[in-house]
Design a protein around this motif. Structure first.
Motif, PDB file in Angstrom:
ATOM      1  N   GLU A  21      68.664  15.406 -52.592  1.00 26.54           N
ATOM      2  CA  GLU A  21      67.535  14.481 -52.652  1.00 26.54           C
ATOM      3  C   GLU A  21      67.431  13.536 -51.462  1.00 26.54           C
ATOM      4  O   GLU A  21      66.425  12.855 -51.306  1.00 26.54           O
ATOM      5  CB  GLU A  21      67.620  13.666 -53.941  1.00 26.54           C
ATOM      6  N   GLN A  22      68.453  13.483 -50.637  1.00 25.01           N
ATOM      7  CA  GLN A  22      68.513  12.524 -49.539  1.00 25.01           C
ATOM      8  C   GLN A  22      67.411  12.796 -48.505  1.00 25.01           C
ATOM      9  O   GLN A  22      67.211  13.922 -48.076  1.00 25.01           O
ATOM     10  CB  GLN A  22      69.886  12.620 -48.886  1.00 25.01           C
ATOM     11  N   GLU A  23      66.690  11.761 -48.150  1.00 29.11           N
ATOM     12  CA  GLU A  23      65.657  11.841 -47.111  1.00 29.11           C
ATOM     13  C   GLU A  23      65.843  10.700 -46.142  1.00 29.11           C
ATOM     14  O   GLU A  23      65.926   9.556 -46.576  1.00 29.11           O
ATOM     15  CB  GLU A  23      64.260  11.776 -47.737  1.00 29.11           C
ATOM     16  N   PRO A  24      65.898  10.942 -44.870  1.00 28.70           N
ATOM     17  CA  PRO A  24      66.009  12.273 -44.273  1.00 28.70           C
ATOM     18  C   PRO A  24      67.400  12.850 -44.526  1.00 28.70           C
ATOM     19  O   PRO A  24      68.350  12.127 -44.778  1.00 28.70           O
ATOM     20  CB  PRO A  24      65.787  12.014 -42.781  1.00 28.70           C
ATOM     21  N   LYS A  25      67.490  14.170 -44.467  1.00 24.75           N
ATOM     22  CA  LYS A  25      68.759  14.862 -44.704  1.00 24.75           C
ATOM     23  C   LYS A  25      69.818  14.380 -43.713  1.00 24.75           C
ATOM     24  O   LYS A  25      69.516  14.083 -42.568  1.00 24.75           O
ATOM     25  CB  LYS A  25      68.590  16.367 -44.555  1.00 24.75           C
ATOM     26  N   SER A  26      71.056  14.284 -44.178  1.00 30.24           N
ATOM     27  CA  SER A  26      72.150  13.839 -43.323  1.00 30.24           C
ATOM     28  C   SER A  26      73.461  14.413 -43.829  1.00 30.24           C
ATOM     29  O   SER A  26      73.598  14.708 -45.010  1.00 30.24           O
ATOM     30  CB  SER A  26      72.234  12.309 -43.317  1.00 30.24           C
ATOM     31  N   LEU A  27      74.412  14.549 -42.930  1.00 31.34           N
ATOM     32  CA  LEU A  27      75.761  14.968 -43.316  1.00 31.34           C
ATOM     33  C   LEU A  27      76.568  13.802 -43.873  1.00 31.34           C
ATOM     34  O   LEU A  27      77.645  13.999 -44.428  1.00 31.34           O
ATOM     35  CB  LEU A  27      76.498  15.550 -42.107  1.00 31.34           C
ATOM     36  N   PHE A  28      76.041  12.587 -43.728  1.00 28.91           N
ATOM     37  CA  PHE A  28      76.785  11.384 -44.104  1.00 28.91           C
ATOM     38  C   PHE A  28      76.220  10.766 -45.375  1.00 28.91           C
ATOM     39  O   PHE A  28      75.016  10.669 -45.548  1.00 28.91           O
ATOM     40  CB  PHE A  28      76.736  10.358 -42.965  1.00 28.91           C
ATOM     41  N   VAL A  29      77.103  10.319 -46.252  1.00 31.69           N
ATOM     42  CA  VAL A  29      76.681   9.672 -47.496  1.00 31.69           C
ATOM     43  C   VAL A  29      76.257   8.234 -47.217  1.00 31.69           C
ATOM     44  O   VAL A  29      75.207   7.795 -47.664  1.00 31.69           O
ATOM     45  CB  VAL A  29      77.825   9.698 -48.544  1.00 31.69           C
ATOM     46  N   LEU A  30      77.071   7.501 -46.482  1.00 30.28           N
ATOM     47  CA  LEU A  30      76.778   6.103 -46.183  1.00 30.28           C
ATOM     48  C   LEU A  30      76.151   6.004 -44.804  1.00 30.28           C
ATOM     49  O   LEU A  30      76.777   6.334 -43.802  1.00 30.28           O
ATOM     50  CB  LEU A  30      78.055   5.264 -46.238  1.00 30.28           C
ATOM     51  N   ARG A  31      74.900   5.558 -44.778  1.00 26.80           N
ATOM     52  CA  ARG A  31      74.187   5.429 -43.510  1.00 26.80           C
ATOM     53  C   ARG A  31      73.555   4.056 -43.432  1.00 26.80           C
ATOM     54  O   ARG A  31      73.205   3.443 -44.435  1.00 26.80           O
ATOM     55  CB  ARG A  31      73.084   6.476 -43.398  1.00 26.80           C
ATOM     56  N   GLY A  32      73.384   3.594 -42.212  1.00 25.51           N
ATOM     57  CA  GLY A  32      72.724   2.316 -41.983  1.00 25.51           C
ATOM     58  C   GLY A  32      71.219   2.457 -42.077  1.00 25.51           C
ATOM     59  O   GLY A  32      70.682   3.536 -42.354  1.00 25.51           O
ATOM     60  N   GLU A  33      70.518   1.370 -41.844  1.00 24.79           N
ATOM     61  CA  GLU A  33      69.061   1.365 -41.940  1.00 24.79           C
ATOM     62  C   GLU A  33      68.398   2.334 -40.965  1.00 24.79           C
ATOM     63  O   GLU A  33      67.311   2.829 -41.221  1.00 24.79           O
ATOM     64  CB  GLU A  33      68.528  -0.043 -41.693  1.00 24.79           C
ATOM     65  N   ARG A  34      69.052   2.603 -39.845  1.00 21.65           N
ATOM     66  CA  ARG A  34      68.486   3.503 -38.834  1.00 21.65           C
ATOM     67  C   ARG A  34      68.896   4.955 -39.050  1.00 21.65           C
ATOM     68  O   ARG A  34      68.590   5.817 -38.234  1.00 21.65           O
ATOM     69  CB  ARG A  34      68.887   3.037 -37.439  1.00 21.65           C
ATOM     70  N   GLY A  35      69.628   5.218 -40.123  1.00 20.26           N
ATOM     71  CA  GLY A  35      70.026   6.583 -40.438  1.00 20.26           C
ATOM     72  C   GLY A  35      71.335   7.029 -39.821  1.00 20.26           C
ATOM     73  O   GLY A  35      71.805   8.129 -40.098  1.00 20.26           O
ATOM     74  N   ALA A  36      71.935   6.202 -38.996  1.00 17.20           N
ATOM     75  CA  ALA A  36      73.222   6.550 -38.386  1.00 17.20           C
ATOM     76  C   ALA A  36      74.347   6.274 -39.377  1.00 17.20           C
ATOM     77  O   ALA A  36      74.223   5.392 -40.229  1.00 17.20           O
ATOM     78  CB  ALA A  36      73.436   5.732 -37.116  1.00 17.20           C
ATOM     79  N   PRO A  37      75.446   7.016 -39.272  1.00 14.14           N
ATOM     80  CA  PRO A  37      76.569   6.740 -40.179  1.00 14.14           C
ATOM     81  C   PRO A  37      77.137   5.350 -39.927  1.00 14.14           C
ATOM     82  O   PRO A  37      77.081   4.845 -38.816  1.00 14.14           O
ATOM     83  CB  PRO A  37      77.592   7.811 -39.837  1.00 14.14           C
ATOM     84  N   PHE A  38      77.656   4.741 -40.995  1.00 13.68           N
ATOM     85  CA  PHE A  38      78.284   3.432 -40.860  1.00 13.68           C
ATOM     86  C   PHE A  38      79.524   3.542 -39.995  1.00 13.68           C
ATOM     87  O   PHE A  38      80.305   4.489 -40.128  1.00 13.68           O
ATOM     88  CB  PHE A  38      78.731   2.878 -42.217  1.00 13.68           C
ATOM     89  N   SER A  39      79.728   2.564 -39.168  1.00  9.80           N
ATOM     90  CA  SER A  39      80.988   2.484 -38.436  1.00  9.80           C
ATOM     91  C   SER A  39      82.032   1.894 -39.375  1.00  9.80           C
ATOM     92  O   SER A  39      81.699   1.304 -40.413  1.00  9.80           O
ATOM     93  CB  SER A  39      80.832   1.586 -37.207  1.00  9.80           C
ATOM     94  N   THR A  40      83.274   2.042 -39.014  1.00 17.47           N
ATOM     95  CA  THR A  40      84.356   1.463 -39.813  1.00 17.47           C
ATOM     96  C   THR A  40      84.170  -0.050 -39.926  1.00 17.47           C
ATOM     97  O   THR A  40      84.297  -0.617 -41.017  1.00 17.47           O
ATOM     98  CB  THR A  40      85.722   1.772 -39.165  1.00 17.47           C
TER      99      THR A  40
END
Length: 82
Positions: A21-40
Motif C-alpha cells: 500500500e505504500q505510496e510512493p513505493k520504497s524499499l524502506f519502511v521508515l522514510r522522511g517527508e521527502r521520501g528518503a530513508p531516515f538516517s541513524t
C-alpha cells in the motif's frame, strides 16, 4: 525479523501490507517527508523528542526500544532463556 524478537506473523503481515500500500513505493519502511530513508541520527532525534514529549525525565535513545521489546516479550513469557 531478528532471532531476539520472535515474530508472531502479525509483524510480517503488517510489513507486507505496508509494502503493497505504500505510496510512493520504497524499499524502506521508515522514510522522511521527502521520501528518503531516515538516517541513524534522524531516527535518534525522533526517539529523543518522543521521550521529551512523554516527559520521561531522562534522555531516550533508540537502543532503549530494543530493551523495551525484550521486557515486553519476557513479561508475556514468549521468550526463554538459553
Amino acid at each position: 525479523m531478528t532471532e531476539q524478537a520472535p515474530d508472531t506473523g502479525e509483524e510480517l503481515h503488517a510489513l507486507r501490507k505496508l509494502a503493497r500500500e505504500q505510496e510512493p513505493k520504497s524499499l524502506f519502511v521508515l522514510r522522511g517527508e521527502r521520501g528518503a530513508p531516515f538516517s541513524t541520527g534522524g531516527f535518534a532525534r525522533i526517539v529523543e523528542r518522543a521521550g521529551e514529549a512523554a516527559d520521561l525525565g531522562f534522555k531516550a535513545h533508540p537502543h532503549m526500544l530494543r530493551h523495551a521489546c525484550g521486557f515486553a516479550l519476557a513479561n508475556k513469557a514468549t521468550i526463554h532463556a538459553r
